[in-house]
Design a protein around this motif. Structure first.
Motif, PDB file in Angstrom:
ATOM      1  N   GLN A  70       0.834  -1.198   0.000  1.00  0.00           N
ATOM      2  CA  GLN A  70       0.000   0.000   0.000  1.00  0.00           C
ATOM      3  C   GLN A  70       0.877   1.260   0.000  1.00  0.00           C
ATOM      4  OE1 GLN A  70      -0.422  -2.507   2.180  1.00  0.00           O
ATOM      5  NE2 GLN A  70      -2.424  -3.411   1.537  1.00  0.00           N
ATOM      6  N   ASN A  71       2.005   1.185   0.610  1.00  0.00           N
ATOM      7  CA  ASN A  71       2.891   2.368   0.698  1.00  0.00           C
ATOM      8  C   ASN A  71       4.106   2.239  -0.255  1.00  0.00           C
ATOM      9  OD1 ASN A  71       1.308   3.567   2.758  1.00  0.00           O
ATOM     10  ND2 ASN A  71       2.289   2.215   4.265  1.00  0.00           N
ATOM     11  N   GLN A  72       3.892   1.627  -1.403  1.00  0.00           N
ATOM     12  CA  GLN A  72       5.013   1.378  -2.348  1.00  0.00           C
ATOM     13  C   GLN A  72       5.621   2.688  -2.831  1.00  0.00           C
ATOM     14  OE1 GLN A  72       5.883  -1.784  -2.974  1.00  0.00           O
ATOM     15  NE2 GLN A  72       7.674  -1.127  -4.156  1.00  0.00           N
ATOM     16  N   GLU A  73       4.797   3.641  -3.081  1.00  0.00           N
ATOM     17  CA  GLU A  73       5.309   4.913  -3.579  1.00  0.00           C
ATOM     18  C   GLU A  73       6.130   5.629  -2.499  1.00  0.00           C
ATOM     19  OE1 GLU A  73       5.422   6.357  -6.478  1.00  0.00           O
ATOM     20  OE2 GLU A  73       4.443   4.645  -7.439  1.00  0.00           O
ATOM     21  N   GLN A  74       5.644   5.467  -1.269  1.00  0.00           N
ATOM     22  CA  GLN A  74       6.363   6.129  -0.168  1.00  0.00           C
ATOM     23  C   GLN A  74       7.746   5.516   0.003  1.00  0.00           C
ATOM     24  OE1 GLN A  74       5.342   8.832   1.572  1.00  0.00           O
ATOM     25  NE2 GLN A  74       7.361   8.820   2.584  1.00  0.00           N
ATOM     26  N   TYR A  75       7.799   4.160  -0.091  1.00  0.00           N
ATOM     27  CA  TYR A  75       9.107   3.491   0.026  1.00  0.00           C
ATOM     28  C   TYR A  75      10.060   3.914  -1.103  1.00  0.00           C
ATOM     29  CZ  TYR A  75       7.237   0.438   3.664  1.00  0.00           C
ATOM     30  OH  TYR A  75       6.706  -0.033   4.809  1.00  0.00           O
ATOM     31  N   ARG A  76       9.486   4.008  -2.325  1.00  0.00           N
ATOM     32  CA  ARG A  76      10.336   4.366  -3.465  1.00  0.00           C
ATOM     33  C   ARG A  76      10.865   5.789  -3.328  1.00  0.00           C
ATOM     34  NH1 ARG A  76       6.957   3.269  -7.058  1.00  0.00           N
ATOM     35  NH2 ARG A  76       7.611   1.110  -7.443  1.00  0.00           N
ATOM     36  N   GLN A  77       9.955   6.634  -2.767  1.00  0.00           N
ATOM     37  CA  GLN A  77      10.379   8.019  -2.571  1.00  0.00           C
ATOM     38  C   GLN A  77      11.482   8.102  -1.534  1.00  0.00           C
ATOM     39  OE1 GLN A  77       9.119  10.579  -4.429  1.00  0.00           O
ATOM     40  NE2 GLN A  77      10.668  11.922  -3.502  1.00  0.00           N
ATOM     41  N   ASP A  78      11.373   7.277  -0.509  1.00  0.00           N
ATOM     42  CA  ASP A  78      12.416   7.280   0.535  1.00  0.00           C
ATOM     43  C   ASP A  78      13.756   6.796  -0.034  1.00  0.00           C
ATOM     44  OD1 ASP A  78      10.596   8.207   2.326  1.00  0.00           O
ATOM     45  OD2 ASP A  78      10.126   6.217   3.162  1.00  0.00           O
ATOM     46  N   ILE A  79      13.640   5.762  -0.883  1.00  0.00           N
ATOM     47  CA  ILE A  79      14.891   5.233  -1.477  1.00  0.00           C
ATOM     48  C   ILE A  79      15.507   6.274  -2.408  1.00  0.00           C
ATOM     49  CG2 ILE A  79      15.818   3.474  -3.030  1.00  0.00           C
ATOM     50  CD1 ILE A  79      13.734   1.542  -1.858  1.00  0.00           C
ATOM     51  N   ASP A  80      14.676   6.971  -3.186  1.00  0.00           N
ATOM     52  CA  ASP A  80      15.221   8.005  -4.084  1.00  0.00           C
ATOM     53  C   ASP A  80      15.924   9.102  -3.292  1.00  0.00           C
ATOM     54  OD1 ASP A  80      14.330   6.647  -6.273  1.00  0.00           O
ATOM     55  OD2 ASP A  80      12.494   7.849  -6.524  1.00  0.00           O
ATOM     56  N   ASN A  81      15.269   9.533  -2.228  1.00  0.00           N
ATOM     57  CA  ASN A  81      15.893  10.579  -1.415  1.00  0.00           C
ATOM     58  C   ASN A  81      17.226  10.093  -0.820  1.00  0.00           C
ATOM     59  OD1 ASN A  81      13.771  12.360  -1.944  1.00  0.00           O
ATOM     60  ND2 ASN A  81      12.583  11.691  -0.152  1.00  0.00           N
ATOM     61  N   VAL A  96      19.074   0.788  -7.405  1.00  0.00           N
ATOM     62  CA  VAL A  96      18.657  -0.092  -6.302  1.00  0.00           C
ATOM     63  C   VAL A  96      17.754  -1.157  -6.901  1.00  0.00           C
ATOM     64  CG1 VAL A  96      17.484  -0.268  -4.078  1.00  0.00           C
ATOM     65  CG2 VAL A  96      18.836   1.789  -4.654  1.00  0.00           C
ATOM     66  N   ILE A  97      18.113  -2.382  -6.693  1.00  0.00           N
ATOM     67  CA  ILE A  97      17.420  -3.517  -7.309  1.00  0.00           C
ATOM     68  C   ILE A  97      16.902  -4.399  -6.201  1.00  0.00           C
ATOM     69  CG2 ILE A  97      17.728  -5.477  -8.879  1.00  0.00           C
ATOM     70  CD1 ILE A  97      20.308  -3.662  -9.770  1.00  0.00           C
ATOM     71  N   ASP A  98      15.637  -4.833  -6.345  1.00  0.00           N
ATOM     72  CA  ASP A  98      15.074  -5.721  -5.312  1.00  0.00           C
ATOM     73  C   ASP A  98      15.505  -7.140  -5.589  1.00  0.00           C
ATOM     74  OD1 ASP A  98      13.606  -6.536  -7.467  1.00  0.00           O
ATOM     75  OD2 ASP A  98      11.713  -5.638  -6.765  1.00  0.00           O
ATOM     76  N   GLN A  99      14.995  -8.053  -4.764  1.00  0.00           N
ATOM     77  CA  GLN A  99      15.457  -9.438  -4.841  1.00  0.00           C
ATOM     78  C   GLN A  99      14.989 -10.152  -6.098  1.00  0.00           C
ATOM     79  OE1 GLN A  99      14.013 -11.329  -1.319  1.00  0.00           O
ATOM     80  NE2 GLN A  99      11.844 -11.102  -1.862  1.00  0.00           N
ATOM     81  N   THR A 100      14.052  -9.523  -6.835  1.00  0.00           N
ATOM     82  CA  THR A 100      13.605 -10.141  -8.083  1.00  0.00           C
ATOM     83  C   THR A 100      14.382  -9.630  -9.283  1.00  0.00           C
ATOM     84  OG1 THR A 100      11.966  -8.406  -8.416  1.00  0.00           O
ATOM     85  CG2 THR A 100      11.286 -10.364  -7.168  1.00  0.00           C
ATOM     86  N   GLY A 101      15.341  -8.675  -9.057  1.00  0.00           N
ATOM     87  CA  GLY A 101      16.136  -8.131 -10.139  1.00  0.00           C
ATOM     88  C   GLY A 101      15.504  -6.936 -10.792  1.00  0.00           C
TER      89      GLY A 101
END
Length: 607
Positions: A70-81, A96-101
């Motif tokens: 549900q908070n995927q965008e928030q996580y991505r924004q945190d990673i970008d920052n 940044v690559i997740d475990q699925t590549g």
């Protein structure tokens, strides 16, 4: 240019520059390698530190949790920052690559987000292994470092961090450092070249001066000195060179003096000296040798004559002079001069090394010595013979008297007259011998004074006029009425006239004529006196020896006339004692003329 680099000065400069260049090359290579290693390691450590920090911070964001979708965008924004604030500042590109590549975030092209990456390093990192490599960016051609770290926790890999950082800045810095080092090397070379020139000049300048001095000394100029600039080894060398020049000048002057002395000795020696080398070629020939052999040193050198050719010796293989251990003495006569007798002493020279050297030949003219020796032997033989003949006669007559002839008055008187005649003959012989002996030992002692030559000549003619009549020989006097006063020893000249007139009358046949001449020579201030006869004469071969003691042309007739064979010898001694000359001319069976002269008295002149 090639000649320039042959000098010691430029050789030293080039050597110093090459040494500095070589040292700087080694130092520069080591420094560049260490700087490059240092910067690359520092860059790698910094990049690894950032990647490790980023991986640890992303662990929580990439770990799957409930409600995360549900908070995927928030996580991505945190990673970008996070990646923009932590990594972007260093100019690195991050994915940044997740475990699925799947690419979760990136600092590059955003269109890749949500796509699966095909990088092999990511596949390795998702398996839990970090990878690091260097490559060339195909877009920019720059060198980049690729670093991929797994993001994991509790031994579970949740993703990966893919970082690409350009290393051009690091290599730019390394190039600047190398440029600084190269610039320093150039400045060092320039400074070294300047110092090398100065240093080389301090060494080569005195050496050049010594070289010029050496050339001047070789040309015979000893008046120059090397300037000494310092007291170091070069200065000491210059002082030693100056001292050597002085000693060399003294040695050469001494050698020149010795050579002049030797040349003077050789030129004034009465003996000839000939020096030849090992092959017999003549290298020294003094003036006495030239006079004896009638050849000059120039002729010998031009013709290339050897010692064997010059002296007429056998070839070297027949007469090896070099093999002689002791001096060799030879008496010889030259082929074209039979009357000259030479005594040659050959002395081989030997070097200190033991090898045979040249030959020294000392030539002595022993002609006169041999002649005197021959005359001595002949004189002894003649004296013995002259004394033996009258003594034998006297003995014979005395024995006859003792045997009974004394009882016969006529015979004994005749024997006694013969004995008296032979005794007087021996007395004359002994007196003549004593007179010649006195001449030889004490010289002829004259008592010269002004005399009337006319009276002397008339007195001599009067004395021998009766003797001439007895021999049936005409004696004439051919002299001017007035003669100048002469400076003579009257007794000596009377003896000369007696001997000459006696010989002339004795050896002139009956009916012959003897003339006593006198002729005045005002130009030379002398009076010429000659005795001319028409006697038997003297053969030309005997004229050279006619004044020798006891020399007779016809020995039998001379002894029969009662002569001693010493009259002409005594006459020559007496005439020469007056400083005058006597000479004889003759023709066989025609006659003989003996001429001598006497000097004027001071102021004398014919009237």
């Amino acid at each position: 240019m090639r000649r320039l680099f042959k000098t010691v000065q430029w050789k030293m400069v080039v050597i110093y520059m090459l040494l500095i260049l070589l040292a700087m090359q080694f130092i520069g290579a080591y420094f560049a390698r260490e700087v490059e290693s240092y910067y690359i390691n520092t860059f790698s450590e910094s990049l690894n530190g950032q990647a490790s920090l980023l991986a640890s911070l992303l662990e929580a964001d990439l770990r799957p949790t409930e409600g995360k979708e549900q908070n995927q965008e928030q996580y991505r924004q945190d990673i970008d920052n996070l990646i923009n604030n932590l990594v972007k500042i260093n100019g690195a590109n991050v994915q940044v690559i997740d475990q699925t590549g799947t690419v979760v975030s990136t600092t590059e092209d955003k269109s890749t987000i949500g796509q699966r990456t095909s990088q092999p390093e990511v596949t390795v990192a998702l398996l839990g292994t970090r990878s690091e490599s260097m490559r060339i960016d195909p877009r920019t051609g720059a060198r980049v470092k690729v670093l991929v770290l797994p993001v994991k926790g509790d031994q579970i890999v949740y993703g990966a961090v893919y970082m690409v950082a350009s290393m051009e800045g690091t290599y730019t810095t390394i190039r600047k450092m190398n440029g600084i080092l190269a610039t320093g090397t150039m400045f060092a070379l320039i400074i070294t070249a300047g110092l090398g020139v100065v240093l080389a000049r301090t060494i080569t300048k005195p050496v050049k001066e010594m070289t010029r001095q050496a050339r001047a000394v070789a040309d015979g100029d000893f008046n120059r000195n090397v300037r000494v600039y310092s007291g170091d080894e070069i200065g000491q060398l210059g002082m030693a060179f100056n001292h050597m020049t002085i000693r060399l000048q003294e040695a050469i002057l001494q050698q020149e003096e010795e050579r002049e002395k030797l040349a003077g000795i050789l030129s004034n020696m009465t003996d000839g000296v000939i020096a030849a080398d090992r092959k017999g070629r003549i290298i020294l020939f003094n003036r006495a040798a030239e006079e004896m052999l009638q050849v000059t040193m120039t002729e010998v050198l031009i013709k290339g004559r050897t010692l064997y050719d010059l002296l007429g010796l056998p070839p070297e293989d027949e007469m090896p002079l070099h093999e002689q251990e002791e001096p060799l003495f030879i008496e010889m006569m030259l082929p074209n001069r039979d009357e000259v007798i030479l005594r040659v002493t050959f002395t081989p020279l030997q070097h200190d090394s033991g090898k045979k050297g040249g030959i020294i030949a000392v030539v002595a003219d022993v002609t006169e010595q041999q002649r005197l020796e021959h005359q001595r032997r002949e004189f002894v033989a003649n004296v013995s013979h002259e004394l033996r003949t009258p003594l034998t006669t006297i003995k014979s007559y005395v024995e006859a008297l003792l045997d009974g002839a004394m009882d016969e008055p006529d015979l004994s008187n005749r024997f006694l007259r013969v004995t008296m005649s032979e005794t007087e003959r021996m007395i004359r012989l002994v007196n003549d011998l004593l007179q010649l002996s006195r001449f030889d030992s004490q010289g002829v002692r004259l008592h010269c004074k002004e005399a009337d030559l006319n009276r002397v000549l008339h007195y001599a003619a009067d004395r021998f006029s009766m003797f001439g009549e007895q021999q049936e020989v005409e004696l004439h006097l051919d002299v001017p009425d007035k003669l100048p006063a002469v400076y003579i020893d009257t007794d000596a000249i009377n003896q000369v006239l007696d001997n000459l007139l006696s010989n002339a009358i004795k050896y002139t046949p009956q009916g012959g004529k003897v003339v006593l001449h006198a002729k005045v020579n005002n130009h030379q201030k002398r009076v010429l006196i000659s005795i001319e006869d028409t006697g038997i004469g003297i053969p030309s071969r005997d004229l050279k020896r006619i004044f020798e003691r006891f020399y007779r042309v016809d020995k039998a007739r001379s002894r029969g006339q009662g002569g001693t064979g010493l009259g002409l010898a005594i006459a020559r001694e007496l005439v020469q004692a007056h400083g005058a000359d006597i000479e004889i001319t003759s023709e066989w069976n025609v006659g003989t003329t003996v001429t001598f002269w006497v000097p004027f008295a001071q102021g004398g002149k014919a009237v």
